[in-house]
Design an enzyme around this catalytic site. Structure first.
Site, PDB file in Angstrom:
ATOM      1  N   ASP A 548       0.972  -1.135   0.153  1.00 41.90           N
ATOM      2  CA  ASP A 548       0.096   0.057   0.197  1.00 41.90           C
ATOM      3  C   ASP A 548       1.038   1.386   0.007  1.00 41.90           C
ATOM      4  OD1 ASP A 548      -2.333   1.635   0.512  1.00 41.90           O
ATOM      5  OD2 ASP A 548      -1.821   1.572   2.406  1.00 41.90           O
ATOM      6  N   GLY A 761      -0.029  -3.710   4.482  1.00 39.44           N
ATOM      7  CA  GLY A 761      -0.831  -2.257   4.517  1.00 39.44           C
ATOM      8  C   GLY A 761      -1.091  -2.087   6.016  1.00 39.44           C
ATOM      9  N   GLY A 763      -4.177   0.413   7.066  1.00 37.62           N
ATOM     10  CA  GLY A 763      -5.459   0.980   7.454  1.00 37.62           C
ATOM     11  C   GLY A 763      -6.675  -0.037   7.141  1.00 37.62           C
ATOM     12  N   ALA A 767      -7.823  -3.939   5.046  1.00 34.18           N
ATOM     13  CA  ALA A 767      -8.098  -5.178   5.761  1.00 34.18           C
ATOM     14  C   ALA A 767      -8.497  -6.360   4.745  1.00 34.18           C
ATOM     15  CB  ALA A 767      -9.003  -4.862   6.813  1.00 34.18           C
TER      16      ALA A 767
END
Length: 883
Positions: A548, A761, A763, A767
């Site tokens: 990300d 990632g 945030g 997920a």
């Protein structure tokens, strides 16, 4: 004053905090909560303070504790403490007993940590009685077991682990004493052979007196009895009990071999008319001596394997100083202690959120909290890896397990017990060690029927050499193993005992758990939590890493670098955006809110906040909806669309703002748009975020390892391309404007094409991708737990991107040790058992003795544990290539 709340003990154990302004229960709690209060507060309580408030926390905890007794969710594994496991056969037997229950879906048994994790089928209603019934079945099968209570206090958990370590240390001391006794007997047995060896060398000493006595068969028999009933007693009795429970183990094999040699020798001694000439009383003495020595060394190595876990537990304080201050005290709030304050030493399990605690210099913080008073420096290296101490004063946060160095601090507890940062780390490591790697199935499949197979092979070996082999190959009776008179019975019995003793299910049973234990503990110590052996195995085979952008390749601490508007004051646009984003958790939202607060802007009231992860946030302000997010998403929220000329003007204004601010190529710029119902786009806000210092290094190291790197971001093309160029990701591997669903789909496509994917990632929008990837890796910014860390199978608690490389390297090293251990254990048994059975005897005149077989068996287990311990020498990639 420390607190204006008073605590009252109530049955069942809970607490009430009271504050009169909110005494009306009907207004404070919904109907269900009021019924709970009436149900639990069976005794009246009295107000002794000028404030009343009924805290919901204690009732919730009471409610949850009651529910936990009634029912445990079937998808949550229960943990059983199981003792008495000696080898891989024991592990297989425990698993077999558990899996024989129709309610059990799966079971993972760990001999090192003496635990069994059991998952039940979805349709099963799991209660505490269900767990107790499984524990009872194991106990009846010869393995003492009991349910580990979930929600047990952190102090209780630490105490339990330390008791287990203490127990192992006590066993190690006893084991050393047994070894000393056994080898004294071995020395006496060897004395009878010493004179023969010296005489063969032409040295005519060591004869007469005590030397002749040692040649006496009755004396040898006495030494054998001493070995069997002395240092070997526990081993023999355990082996016999295992036979009785129909779960023979390694002790059963050793005991059977020792007793067989002793019994034949005893029968030959008391019945000379049989003319067996089978006196080898020294074999059980030598065998037990080598086996017990090996066990002692193995126990020492296994204890050493728990070193990293012990270091983690040493960071947890089990005691704390609770500060009680009078409510009418007028001492300044920044004073560490007032004149009438009282400090009470209490267990950390008795601390509640909001309590005031005193932490003196040199002490470990018992809970997570914030500083109320005092100044000091704190060693946070165990959490952050930063060796320099961090200054703390009023308002600063502190974490459990960190060390106060300088002055006394009074803190307010924010998360306690099992919810503290260090407790979560320890719990995750324990859970990880209870999740077996799939490769463990191979060892389990072999270890299960191993003991019965060896007993059958031993019987076949005896039958072959006694009835067939000694006649087909008569020269084998000239070997020393057949005795001075070339006795077929002695030859057959010793070879049968060799087969029993040389085999080693222990090495198979220890091959995977020892490496997993050390690997996961070492990872936790270095700042990356790996949730189990199954994760380690998948992580070691990763060939593609998806990254990300915001908060992963960048610092995750964005700031507003420019605001442009159409028909509004810039601060007005910023105020509306901050109001909408106030409840959002994304770093960009926080940057907007922080900018508004720094300018002392008063944000308007909002209603009906709605966040769509990866796109933006919507809320109602003054009767009209305002949206903040990506350009397409904000435009789609409203019927009124902006002219292209308006958008060009807005972009031009923003570019002009940014050109007047200092920027470098290491900054990533993101633009979010603000729209209002009936007006369309009314403004744009530029957000800048600095690249992580280790981002370029991490990508380069991954690519050097032959791992494909891709960038997945929901941001606009320009911002994503800039970051990709700076860190070294190719343009064809750069993907922008991706929604969480598109990221999920991209990961799925990579997997469909044959890649084993790790997603990195931080945030909530990451997920789904983290959960879909073969391995999800989450960074924990400021040690806060979020949806990303819940979905991930690896958590980087020190928030260092370079730990992705370190975790991959550790996983590969750990699985390498697992494969080495399994290869050794299987190869050892495949080679040693035929040799012990006498396969080399006819052609090469080579045969093992039972004592040599026992020594080799012990060494095989020691090799496995020692090889796993070499993992502790593994260096991280970051330390090899310091930034």
């Amino acid at each position: 004053m420390a607190s204006n709340l008073l605590r009252f003990p109530l049955p069942p154990p809970s607490s009430l905090h009271i504050r009169p302004s909110k005494f009306l229960v009907n207004r404070c709690f919904p109907r269900l909560r009021r019924s709970r209060i009436r149900r639990h507060c069976s005794r009246p309580f009295f107000l002794v303070s000028n404030s009343v408030e009924i805290s919901t926390q204690s009732f919730e905890s009471t409610e949850s504790s009651i529910e936990s007794v009634k029912s445990i969710t079937s998808d949550t594994p229960i943990l059983l403490d199981v003792s008495g496991m000696m080898c891989g056969g024991c592990v297989a037997r425990v698993k077999s007993v558990l899996m024989s229950d129709d309610r059990v879906a799966s079971a993972v048994v760990n001999m090192l940590t003496e635990t069994a994790a059991v998952k039940f089928k979805p349709e099963v209603e799991v209660t505490a009685d269900t767990a107790e019934s499984l524990a009872k079945r194991l106990t009846e099968s010869g393995f003492e077991a009991k349910r580990r209570v979930s929600g047990m206090g952190v102090a209780e958990n630490v105490k339990k682990w330390k008791e287990m370590v203490s127990k192992k240390e006590d066993l190690l001391v006893k084991s050393r004493n047994r070894v000393a006794f056994a080898w004294t007997l071995v020395a006496l047995c060897c004395g009878s052979h010493t004179s023969h060896i010296l005489h063969s060398l032409g040295i005519h000493i060591a004869h007469g007196g005590i030397w002749d006595l040692l040649h006496n068969s009755y004396v040898k028999g006495g030494l054998a009895v001493g070995a069997l009933l002395g240092p070997g007693r526990e081993l023999l009795f355990d082996g016999i009990k295992a036979f009785g429970k129909r779960s023979p183990n390694m002790n059963s094999l050793v005991g059977l071999g020792s007793m067989a040699a002793f019994s034949i020798s005893l029968i030959s001694l008391v019945n000379p008319e049989l003319e067996w000439d089978a006196s080898f009383f020294d074999e059980p003495v030598m065998l037990l001596g080598f086996v017990l020595l090996g066990r002692s060394l193995e126990e020492r190595a296994k204890l050493q394997a728990s070193t990293d876990m012990n270091e983690l537990l040493s960071l947890i304080s089990t005691q704390s100083r609770l500060v009680i201050t009078s409510s009418d005290n007028n001492t300044p709030v920044d004073s560490v202690l007032s004149s009438d304050s009282i400090c009470i030493n209490v267990s950390v399990d008795d601390i509640r959120v909001g309590d005031s605690l005193l932490v003196l210099p040199g002490e470990t913080f018992p809970v997570d909290g914030s500083v109320l008073a005092g100044r000091s420096v704190v060693d946070e290296s165990m959490l952050t890896g930063e060796s320099l101490p961090v200054f703390k004063e009023e308002g600063c946060s502190v974490s459990a397990g960190t060390i106060n160095w300088d002055g006394p601090l009074r803190i307010k507890a924010s998360s306690t017990g099992s919810n503290s940062t260090i407790s979560k780390i320890v719990r995750m490591v324990e859970d990880a060690q209870g999740n077996a790697a799939p490769v463990q199935r191979l060892a389990d499949a072999i270890a299960g029927p191993f003991v019965y197979t060896i007993m059958s092979l031993s019987a076949m070996t005896f039958a072959f050499w006694y009835y067939v082999g000694s006649h087909i190959f008569p020269d084998v009776l000239l070997n020393d193993i057949a005795g001075p008179d070339g006795d077929a019975l002695a030859l057959s019995l010793k070879l049968a005992v060799d087969v029993l003793v040389v085999s080693c299910p222990c090495a198979l049973g220890l091959a995977t758990p020892t490496a997993i234990l050390i690997g996961t503990s070492l990872g936790a110590k270095r700042g990356y939590l790996i949730r189990g052996g199954d994760v380690l195995e998948r992580l070691a085979s990763i060939d593609c890493v998806a990254l990300d952008k915001t908060g992963t390749l960048t610092e995750g601490r964005p700031v507003v670098s420019g605001v442009a508007s159409l028909g509004y004051e810039e601060q007005e646009v910023l105020k509306m955006a901050a109001a909408v984003e106030k409840t959002a958790t994304h770093p960009i939202a926080k940057a907007i809110v922080n900018e508004a607060e720094s300018l002392n802007l008063k944000t308007p009231e909002t209603r009906g906040q709605l966040t769509e992860p990866g796109f933006g946030t919507l809320a109602e302000i003054d009767g009209r909806f305002v949206a903040v997010g990506s350009l397409e998403w904000v435009s789609d929220r409203f019927l009124k669309k902006n002219d292209s000329s308006d958008m060009v003007k807005l972009e031009s204004l923003l570019d002009h703002k940014l050109s007047n601010t200092s920027s470098t190529s290491r900054y990533s710029k993101t633009v979010v748009y603000v729209g209002r119902e009936g007006e369309g786009i009314i403004g744009a806000i530029a957000i800048s975020d600095c690249l992580r210092q280790d981002a370029e290094f991490t990508v380069a190291r991954l690519q050097e390892k032959g791992i494909k790197t891709v960038l997945l971001s929901g941001d606009r093309e320009g911002a994503v391309a800039t970051v990709a160029k700076n860190v070294g990701i190719k343009s064809e591997s750069t993907n922008y404007s991706l929604s969480p669903e598109k990221k999920f789909e991209f990961i799925s496509n990579l997997q469909s094409s044959g890649h084993r994917v790790a997603m990195v990632g931080d945030g909530i929008n990451d997920a789904p991708s983290l959960a879909q990837a073969d391995v999800g890796i989450a960074l924990k910014i400021e040690a806060q737990e979020n949806a990303a860390s819940n979905a991930a199978s690896v958590i980087l608690v020190r928030n260092k991107l370079s730990h992705v490389v370190d975790a991959l390297s550790l996983a590969q090293a750990t699985m390498s040790k697992v494969y080495q251990n399994l290869a050794w254990a299987i190869a050892y048994n495949v080679i040693s058992i035929p040799i012990a059975a006498g396969v080399l005897l006819p052609q090469y005149d080579f045969a093992m003795t039972p004592s040599l077989s026992g020594g080799l068996m012990a060494l095989s287990s020691i090799f496995v544990v020692s090889n796993s311990l070499l993992l502790q020498l593994h260096k991280s990639e970051t330390s090899k290539n310091s930034l």
